[in-house]
Design a protein around this motif. Structure first.
Motif, PDB file in Angstrom:
ATOM      1  N   TYR A  83       0.819  -1.215   0.000  1.00 42.52           N
ATOM      2  CA  TYR A  83       0.000   0.000   0.000  1.00 42.52           C
ATOM      3  C   TYR A  83       0.853   1.266   0.000  1.00 42.52           C
ATOM      4  N   GLU A  96       0.631   3.932  -2.992  1.00 45.27           N
ATOM      5  CA  GLU A  96       0.339   5.336  -2.718  1.00 45.27           C
ATOM      6  C   GLU A  96       1.575   6.220  -2.881  1.00 45.27           C
ATOM      7  N   ARG A 153      -2.284   7.971   3.242  1.00 41.96           N
ATOM      8  CA  ARG A 153      -3.174   7.210   2.351  1.00 41.96           C
ATOM      9  C   ARG A 153      -2.924   5.704   2.468  1.00 41.96           C
ATOM     10  N   ARG A 161      -5.615   2.979   3.655  1.00 37.70           N
ATOM     11  CA  ARG A 161      -5.916   1.841   2.784  1.00 37.70           C
ATOM     12  C   ARG A 161      -5.767   0.529   3.564  1.00 37.70           C
ATOM     13  N   LEU A 215      -9.782   4.390   3.370  1.00 45.29           N
ATOM     14  CA  LEU A 215      -9.164   5.319   2.429  1.00 45.29           C
ATOM     15  C   LEU A 215     -10.026   6.571   2.280  1.00 45.29           C
TER      16      LEU A 215
END
Length: 195
Positions: free
Chosen positions: A156, A160, A166, A170, A175
């Motif tokens: 993730y 991102e 973020r 996530r 999110l």
């Protein structure tokens, strides 16, 4: 010639701090627990994710004292720290970030199960087992859960493009919201960020 780079400055600062603490508490301090000393020595010797034994010892001693309020058994504490460091390093994550996620997700309870079915210390959703074709994996197992959780979080962060807020949102399934990343960052700076 001895070069004064950041790593050496930190080592010197830690040495002076330890000497200061030791002299400040002389006479009042109980002798070190031989069981913890033995466990720490063994853990440092077998900590393959560290560059050298000094780094291992400094990090493990520091994090061991911080984790003691959440995990009472010294052997379990050191084994957990070693696994966290190993899996975080393998996934390209800072171990302190992983400790912060664990702190928020399960408060170091490897048997935790959320109301939506997330399991283990990093609260991994069971659907991931089927996604990768390993339905037999046990997410309550500490090593398995850390491998899944660190791999997912690392993915993730890459997805991102390094945006930790973020990526953490996530990871949590929130999110677009910032409450979860704030909790993790607060835990990191309050409990786990090396001083």
């Amino acid at each position: 010639m001895f070069q004064l780079d950041l790593k050496n400055v930190l080592r010197l600062a830690i040495c002076f701090f330890c000497l200061f603490i030791q002299s400040s508490f002389a006479g009042r301090q109980q002798p070190a627990d031989p069981e913890i000393r033995s466990l720490l020595k063994e853990t440092v010797s077998n900590a393959s994710s560290f560059y050298d034994k000094y780094d291992a010892e400094v990090w493990l001693v520091d994090m061991n004292s911080r984790l003691s309020r959440f995990v009472k058994a010294p052997d379990k504490r050191l084994a957990m720290l070693k696994m966290v460091h190993q899996e975080a390093t393998r996934a390209g994550l800072k171990p302190e970030l992983v400790l912060s996620v664990i702190h928020v997700e399960s408060l170091f309870n490897r048997f935790a199960v959320s109301s939506v079915g997330a399991q283990g210390i990093m609260q991994v959703m069971p659907f991931w087992k089927n996604e990768i074709g390993r339905p037999q994996d046990n997410l309550i197992d500490l090593a398995t859960n850390l491998r899944y959780g660190c791999t997912i979080l690392s993915h993730y962060i890459k997805k991102e493009k390094g945006d930790l807020v973020r990526a953490l949102a996530r990871y949590n399934g929130s999110l677009g919201k910032t409450w979860y990343p704030r909790k993790v960052m607060l835990a990191m700076y309050k409990y786990w960020y090396p001083q």
